[in-house]
Every structure is written in C-alpha cells, then in structure tokens.
Design a protein around this motif. Structure first.
Motif, PDB file in Angstrom:
ATOM      1  N   GLY A 157      80.595  14.915  89.736  1.00  0.00           N
ATOM      2  CA  GLY A 157      80.276  16.093  90.538  1.00  0.00           C
ATOM      3  C   GLY A 157      80.731  16.003  91.979  1.00  0.00           C
ATOM      4  O   GLY A 157      80.341  16.834  92.811  1.00  0.00           O
ATOM      5  N   THR A 226      81.389  26.581  89.653  1.00  0.00           N
ATOM      6  CA  THR A 226      80.579  25.638  88.880  1.00  0.00           C
ATOM      7  C   THR A 226      79.086  25.886  89.048  1.00  0.00           C
ATOM      8  O   THR A 226      78.305  25.614  88.127  1.00  0.00           O
ATOM      9  CB  THR A 226      80.894  24.181  89.275  1.00  0.00           C
ATOM     10  N   GLU A 230      77.226  25.982  85.576  1.00  0.00           N
ATOM     11  CA  GLU A 230      76.185  25.006  85.245  1.00  0.00           C
ATOM     12  C   GLU A 230      74.874  25.691  84.899  1.00  0.00           C
ATOM     13  O   GLU A 230      74.084  25.181  84.099  1.00  0.00           O
ATOM     14  CB  GLU A 230      75.983  24.042  86.413  1.00  0.00           C
ATOM     15  N   LYS A 231      74.631  26.832  85.499  1.00  0.00           N
ATOM     16  CA  LYS A 231      73.393  27.574  85.262  1.00  0.00           C
ATOM     17  C   LYS A 231      73.452  28.357  83.949  1.00  0.00           C
ATOM     18  O   LYS A 231      72.460  28.455  83.219  1.00  0.00           O
ATOM     19  CB  LYS A 231      73.134  28.530  86.430  1.00  0.00           C
ATOM     20  N   TYR A 235      74.906  22.145  79.094  1.00  0.00           N
ATOM     21  CA  TYR A 235      75.640  20.885  79.060  1.00  0.00           C
ATOM     22  C   TYR A 235      76.950  20.916  79.858  1.00  0.00           C
ATOM     23  O   TYR A 235      77.775  20.010  79.721  1.00  0.00           O
ATOM     24  CB  TYR A 235      75.949  20.457  77.612  1.00  0.00           C
ATOM     25  N   TYR A 236      77.141  21.919  80.697  1.00  0.00           N
ATOM     26  CA  TYR A 236      78.405  22.033  81.423  1.00  0.00           C
ATOM     27  C   TYR A 236      78.663  20.808  82.300  1.00  0.00           C
ATOM     28  O   TYR A 236      79.808  20.368  82.451  1.00  0.00           O
ATOM     29  CB  TYR A 236      78.418  23.301  82.288  1.00  0.00           C
ATOM     30  N   GLU A 237      77.600  20.244  82.883  1.00  0.00           N
ATOM     31  CA  GLU A 237      77.765  19.128  83.812  1.00  0.00           C
ATOM     32  C   GLU A 237      78.297  17.863  83.142  1.00  0.00           C
ATOM     33  O   GLU A 237      78.713  16.920  83.826  1.00  0.00           O
ATOM     34  CB  GLU A 237      76.433  18.815  84.505  1.00  0.00           C
ATOM     35  N   ARG A 239      81.033  17.512  81.793  1.00  0.00           N
ATOM     36  CA  ARG A 239      82.456  17.418  82.110  1.00  0.00           C
ATOM     37  C   ARG A 239      82.708  16.401  83.218  1.00  0.00           C
ATOM     38  O   ARG A 239      83.806  15.874  83.366  1.00  0.00           O
ATOM     39  CB  ARG A 239      82.988  18.775  82.564  1.00  0.00           C
ATOM     40  N   TYR A 240      81.678  16.127  84.020  1.00  0.00           N
ATOM     41  CA  TYR A 240      81.842  15.246  85.174  1.00  0.00           C
ATOM     42  C   TYR A 240      81.746  13.772  84.806  1.00  0.00           C
ATOM     43  O   TYR A 240      81.800  12.908  85.696  1.00  0.00           O
ATOM     44  CB  TYR A 240      80.772  15.565  86.233  1.00  0.00           C
ATOM     45  N   TYR A 264      82.890  28.729  78.323  1.00  0.00           N
ATOM     46  CA  TYR A 264      82.065  28.202  77.225  1.00  0.00           C
ATOM     47  C   TYR A 264      82.968  27.631  76.123  1.00  0.00           C
ATOM     48  O   TYR A 264      82.740  26.525  75.624  1.00  0.00           O
ATOM     49  CB  TYR A 264      81.182  29.315  76.669  1.00  0.00           C
ATOM     50  N   LEU A 267      84.652  24.447  77.229  1.00  0.00           N
ATOM     51  CA  LEU A 267      83.728  23.316  77.284  1.00  0.00           C
ATOM     52  C   LEU A 267      83.598  22.658  75.918  1.00  0.00           C
ATOM     53  O   LEU A 267      83.453  21.431  75.820  1.00  0.00           O
ATOM     54  CB  LEU A 267      82.358  23.770  77.785  1.00  0.00           C
TER      55      LEU A 267
END
Length: 297
Positions: A157, A226, A230-231, A235-237, A239-240, A264, A267
């Motif tokens: 992040g 982002t 992320e909201k 599970y988007y985070e 990716r970091y 989406y 991802l």
C-alpha cells in the motif's frame, strides 16, 4: 457462478468437461440421497461441490462414501479457476485466502528481483535511442513536458511516483482525476501511437530499476481510485502483497478497465496470479504481452 461454468463448458467441449448431472437445489435436491446411483448411472468421474458444503458433516459423509466409485471431488472455486484462469471472488471466504495466499513463494519472490535487474538493464540500453526519439517527438508535437508522472499505490500500500511518456494534453485532469477511456479526447495524436505500441510505458523501466515496480504483477492503481475500490470490492487490498507490474495476468486476459465492474473482474485475475505466481507463469504473461504488442496491435 454455477450457471457461468456450465454455459462455458457447453460452449467449449475442448476443455474436456461435460455436465452429466446437476443438482441445482444443492442439499435440498431430492436426488441427493441417491448420489451413488446418480454417479454410476451417469458415469460421473468428477464431483464438484461448493466449499461450504464440506463443513456440513452429513454431506461430507455422503460424498465420502462415494469415493470407492473412483470419483474425484473438487471445490467449485477450483473448477472455476481451471476453466476461466481466474478466481471466483463471490464464492470465496477468508479461510480460502489463508489456505492459498499464505503459502510461501520465497524462491520465486527472491530470485525474481535480480533477474529483472539484468533484463531491465539490457532493455534500457537497447531502447535508449528510441526513448530519446520519443521524448523529442512529444516535445516538438505538443506543448508541455515529454514525461508524465503520477502517484500510484505499490507493494504494502506504499505510494510511489510512476513515470510515463506523456500521451495526453497538458492539464488533462483540470476537472479532477478520471479513468482514461478508449478514444479519449484528451489523448494527443502522437499519444495514440505511443499507447497503441506501448512505448509510453518505457520510462517505467526506471521504476523497475528503483524496486517500485516489477516486470510482472498487478497493475498499480491511483490512490484517488483505490480508496473507493477498497471500500466497494472485497479483498481488493490483497493486490498489495507483491510489487505491482509493468504487465500482469489481468492485463493479458481482460480488456482495458475503466469502472468498478472492470476492477472487480481484473481483481479475480490478479488474485489468481498471487496464488499461482511462478517463473513459468511470468514467462507466459510476458509472451502474451509481446504478442499483444507486435501481433494483435
């Protein structure tokens, strides 16, 4: 998800799958108690079940008793991965990520960096004359700097400055950040050529050299976007977990994204890469990227 898989299998017999029987009502299906007879009668050799059914002891016991029939039992998400080469986010729970993304890829992640440094050094020297020519052409064809910088979100992040050759008019975002779209009016004539040939990405070799970017990985997104992603996207985070890439599994398998729905879908490909990342997959992604640039362009 079930309907999507079944339809895809029916349209693509070359995958080697065939739906012989489908209990659309799951545990409530009146035929479930005759599972063994159905397997034998329809010559079934693969049983696909949603992961949550494994936690039901009576269901697990019923399926266990059919193992002597020579069948294979796999999760619905596993079949989805095999068929579509992406993960079905809607079917996953936290336990799946603990079981699959917590696994070590230490050799790949450790050796990847020095290999990339060698590759980037060779490409950088070879493409230096081209980069100089591109920079001069941009300067002569439109006012403003030849380069364009933008803050992106990287590994863990952490934000970093991404470098590109400028392909849009100066002050293209005077009204605020927005996703670029196909045939975007803000793109200059030379910018269209640079985007089509991906020459606008050349300065990102500097980001790779600095360790902010990798050759292969999830494409880095802007922090202005982002926060929303992320909201809105579960599970988007994740990716970091790795360094973002110059190209990635989502880029070679999905169209250019400019919406929440696109993010989406991409991802699902990115998490597939996180789970299965390897030197072989990296090479496959690089090969597809080269093909897209020089053959499909």
């Amino acid at each position: 998800v079930l309907e999507e898989i079944a339809e895809h299998i029916e349209k693509n017999p070359q995958l080697g799958y065939e739906v012989r029987f489908w209990m659309k009502d799951g545990l409530r299906d009146k035929e479930f108690k005759h599972l063994a007879q159905i397997i034998v009668g329809n010559q079934v050799n693969l049983v696909v079940i949603p992961a949550h059914l494994k936690t039901n002891s009576s269901t697990a016991r019923k399926i266990y008793r059919t193992l002597n029939l020579g069948i294979e039992v796999i999760d619905l998400s596993e079949l989805y991965e095999t068929v579509f080469e992406k993960v079905p986010l809607a079917e996953l729970e936290e336990i799946w990520f603990l079981e699959n993304l917590a696994k070590s890829h230490r050799i790949h992640d450790t050796v990847k960096r020095p290999i990339e440094m060698v590759i980037v050094s060779i490409i950088g020297v070879a493409m230096l004359p081209v980069a100089i020519l591109v920079a001069l052409t941009i300067k002569l064809s439109s006012p403003g700097s030849a380069f364009f910088t933008q803050v992106r979100v990287g590994k863990n992040g952490k934000p970093f400055t991404l470098w590109k050759f400028r392909t849009m008019v100066v002050n293209a975002e005077a009204t605020g950040p927005k996703w670029a779209k196909p045939n975007d009016a803000r793109v200059t004539p030379i910018g269209k050529f640079l985007r089509k040939t991906h020459l606008d990405e050349l300065p990102q070799l500097w980001n790779i050299f600095r360790g902010e970017l990798s050759l292969v990985g999830p494409r880095p997104e802007r922090p202005e976007f982002t926060a929303t992603l992320e909201k809105e996207i579960p599970y988007y985070e994740l990716r970091y977990l790795v360094r973002p890439g110059l190209t990635g599994w989502a880029q070679v398998n999905y169209r250019y994204g400019a919406s929440l729905d696109d993010a989406y879908e991409k991802l699902q490909y990115d998490i597939y890469y996180l789970k299965r990342r390897s030197f072989f997959l990296d090479l496959a992604i690089l090969a597809k990227t080269v093909k897209r640039i020089f053959v499909d362009a």
